[in-house]
Design a protein around this motif. Structure first.
Motif, mmCIF file in Angstrom:
data_model
loop_
_atom_site.group_PDB
_atom_site.id
_atom_site.type_symbol
_atom_site.label_atom_id
_atom_site.label_comp_id
_atom_site.label_asym_id
_atom_site.label_seq_id
_atom_site.Cartn_x
_atom_site.Cartn_y
_atom_site.Cartn_z
ATOM 1 N N GLY A 1 8.147 -0.231 2.786
ATOM 2 C CA GLY A 1 7.694 0.355 1.525
ATOM 3 C C GLY A 1 6.435 1.185 1.674
ATOM 4 N N ASN A 2 5.630 0.891 2.691
ATOM 5 C CA ASN A 2 4.453 1.723 2.945
ATOM 6 C C ASN A 2 4.888 3.158 3.239
ATOM 7 N N ALA A 3 5.977 3.303 4.021
ATOM 8 C CA ALA A 3 6.474 4.644 4.349
ATOM 9 C C ALA A 3 7.060 5.317 3.113
ATOM 10 N N ASP A 4 7.776 4.561 2.273
ATOM 11 C CA ASP A 4 8.279 5.139 1.019
ATOM 12 C C ASP A 4 7.131 5.713 0.195
ATOM 13 N N SER B 18 0.834 -1.203 0.000
ATOM 14 C CA SER B 18 0.000 0.000 0.000
ATOM 15 C C SER B 18 0.870 1.254 0.000
ATOM 16 N N ASP B 19 0.302 2.334 -0.551
ATOM 17 C CA ASP B 19 0.951 3.636 -0.453
ATOM 18 C C ASP B 19 -0.118 4.702 -0.255
ATOM 19 N N HIS C 75 10.625 1.916 9.121
ATOM 20 C CA HIS C 75 10.981 2.437 7.798
ATOM 21 C C HIS C 75 12.493 2.379 7.618
ATOM 22 N N LEU C 76 12.926 2.587 6.390
ATOM 23 C CA LEU C 76 14.355 2.493 6.061
ATOM 24 C C LEU C 76 14.937 3.854 5.738
ATOM 25 N N ASP C 77 14.194 4.911 6.082
ATOM 26 C CA ASP C 77 14.611 6.245 5.640
ATOM 27 C C ASP C 77 16.001 6.631 6.132
ATOM 28 N N ASP C 78 16.361 6.193 7.338
ATOM 29 C CA ASP C 78 17.653 6.589 7.885
ATOM 30 C C ASP C 78 18.817 5.988 7.094
ATOM 31 N N GLY D 186 15.807 12.713 -2.752
ATOM 32 C CA GLY D 186 14.552 13.451 -2.859
ATOM 33 C C GLY D 186 13.474 12.694 -3.612
ATOM 34 N N GLY D 187 13.790 11.543 -4.170
ATOM 35 C CA GLY D 187 12.800 10.817 -4.947
ATOM 36 C C GLY D 187 12.317 9.583 -4.221
ATOM 37 N N ALA D 188 11.164 9.093 -4.619
ATOM 38 C CA ALA D 188 10.669 7.834 -4.075
ATOM 39 C C ALA D 188 11.318 6.696 -4.829
ATOM 40 N N SER D 189 11.644 5.648 -4.154
ATOM 41 C CA SER D 189 12.239 4.502 -4.842
ATOM 42 C C SER D 189 11.151 3.743 -5.580
#
Lengths: 396, 118
Positions: free
Chosen positions: A225-228, A149-150, B106-109, B115-118
């Motif tokens: 991936g939900n957070a992405d 989901s996104d 999340h894997l943001d760190d 700046g883009g979404a993967s």
């Protein structure tokens, strides 16, 4: 629509031979048996564990006697704990052809594969000669799940699936939504839709159980991936996921393996009862899909924003893409482009009607993209459930 | 009702970029229905905001200033609480909102920042 009639009165939209392994040690033999039939509606399912578990035995029995299944070959190593005698008898009692191959008795891998292929070839010939009979929307059970989901899922794909559910319920179908761990924060508005106050309390209790379970584990039903994709919290994901249920009154609360006996909208409680054991309630989307199918779902609506590609053994998976950017990248895997709602190229009602039509088309010879691409994912692990209480299925 | 308001239509909120979707009038966040590029200057609740980074499709912007600890509202429902002061126009996500139920994994760190979404 046309369906294959079964002895219990249900009708299948597929006529599949199931090859079921009863422990991981028999998985390779099962896969080899099915290999020459991969284009011929022969699906491998199974349970990997060596130790007994009533949930897994119920799941395997419901799947092997699913209306989309015409015949079953069981593959046992021989020493595992799974009660193969009881499963074989239940399948035979359902009017289906069944055979159990015990690898240790048959003489090993090579002879078991040869015997298994003979059985499957014979059953395919019988099933391919069957004449389907007319089938109505009211004969259908349809499930829904969202995965990958996104931030678009809750705006386009999920509410469109909800509109399709509203139309199918109005036509007499049973529709099942699930994942109580993705309804956290929605429990009170959901309970208000229950057909009795007691059922409303059961719905709230099922979500509270999910919240406790996930709190113990330390994570929500939430992937990186939900957070992405723009989702920030489990509550936000839940509000989007809840939209899949549409707006019909909620008729009942069921658990894996409970098959609705009449039309209406049902919530499937997939979170185990009792103390937290065996890890995450659903380790991936296919674990939930298998549970929906064990509740009799002929087909499953799968809403994705990030872009899932999975299908399933036994029942077709209709892929609804919520995100227009994802659709442009992955259209070969998608049955419905719900992201065009965001770009003003369709309304929720139009996409909802399209989803309903895709489902009805599955009973008229149409195949989903995941079926055409050969997807037959399946997973079944340990869980434990108490039976549902009397308030969960109020009388009509 | 004021004289310049159409009958049956609520007084419009201060205008935001048409790519930003308001799902419920109670919400304090807006959802991007298309990617908004870094460097663009866009309208958010009547203010002009310069975008420091891409805002990918499906992500949220604060519609108004949100105080630390205040509920973040989307679909008219609380979806978590602000962990810091969020200014109108800020990207509203895992770096400034937390769940009121279970933490968000999340894997943001660990991810390269382009700046883009993967």
């Amino acid at each position: 629509m046309l369906g294959y009639p079964r002895a219990d009165g249900r009708k299948g939209i597929r006529n599949t031979v199931v090859v079921g392994y009863l422990v991981e040690c028999a998985h390779h033999v099962a896969r080899e048996i099915a290999l020459p039939f991969r284009e011929a509606d022969t699906h491998v399912i199974g349970f990997p564990g060596c130790y007994p578990n009533s949930y897994a035995e119920t799941m395997m029995e419901r799947l092997c006697t699913h209306p989309n299944v015409g015949a079953v070959l069981l593959v046992s190593l021989g020493c595992e704990s799974f009660n193969k005698y009881r499963l074989e008898q239940a399948i035979r009692d359902s009017g289906r052809a069944v055979r159990t191959i015990v690898i240790q008795a048959t003489g090993g891998t090579r002879t078991s594969i040869a015997e298994g292929r003979d059985f499957v070839a014979g059953q395919r010939a019988v099933l391919d000669a069957m004449t389907p009979v007319p089938m109505a929307a009211s004969d259908l059970i349809v499930g829904t799940i969202c995965g990958g989901s996104d931030g678009t899922s809750g705006i386009t794909g999920n509410p469109a699936a909800g509109r399709a559910f509203d139309m199918l319920v109005a036509d007499g179908a049973a529709c099942i939504f699930e994942e109580t761990g993705e309804l956290i924060g929605c429990e009170h508005i959901m309970a208000a839709r229950a057909i009795t106050p007691d059922l409303g309390h059961e719905l709230e209790a099922s979500v509270a159980k999910a919240a406790r379970y996930y709190a113990t584990l330390g994570y929500g039903s939430f992937a990186a991936g939900n957070a992405d994709g723009g989702l920030t919290t489990i509550e936000e994901k839940s509000m989007g996921a809840y939209a899949k249920s549409g707006s019909s009154p909620i008729t009942g609360l069921i658990k894996p393996g409970d098959v609705p006996s009449r039309g209406g909208l049902y919530l499937l409680d997939v979170v185990p009862d009792g103390e937290v054991r065996f890890g995450f309630p659903n380790i991936n989307d296919n674990a939930e899909i298998a549970e929906l199918i064990a509740c009799g779902c002929h087909a499953v609506l799968f809403v994705t924003g990030r872009g899932s590609v999975v299908g399933s053994a036994i029942a077709p998976v209709v892929k609804i893409c919520a995100n227009p950017e994802t659709y442009r990248r992955m259209s070969d895997d998608m049955d419905v482009d719900a992201g065009r709602i965001l770009e003003g190229r369709a309304t929720l009602d139009e996409v909802g009607a399209e989803i309903r039509d895709v489902v009805l088309g599955l009973g008229d010879g149409q195949r989903t993209r995941s079926e055409a691409l050969g997807h037959q994912e399946f997973i079944l692990t340990y869980k434990s459930f108490e039976p549902i209480g009397p308030a969960c299925l109020p009388a009509a | 009702m004021t004289g310049d308001t159409m009958p049956g239509i609520e007084t419009p909120s201060p205008p935001s970029d048409p790519r930003l979707l308001l799902l419920d009038p109670r919400d304090n966040v807006l959802v991007a229905t298309a990617r908004i590029r870094a460097g663009e200057t866009i309208a958010v609740g009547g203010m002009r905001v310069s975008m420091p980074a891409d805002l990918p499709l499906g992500h949220k912007l604060a519609r108004v200033d949100i105080a630390p600890g205040a509920k973040v509202l989307k679909y008219g429902a609380p979806i978590g609480s602000a962990t810091v002061a969020i200014r109108a126009g800020d990207h509203a996500h895992v770096h400034n909102i937390r769940s009121d139920y279970t933490p968000t994994y999340h894997l943001d760190d660990a991810k390269p920042r382009d700046g883009g979404a993967s």
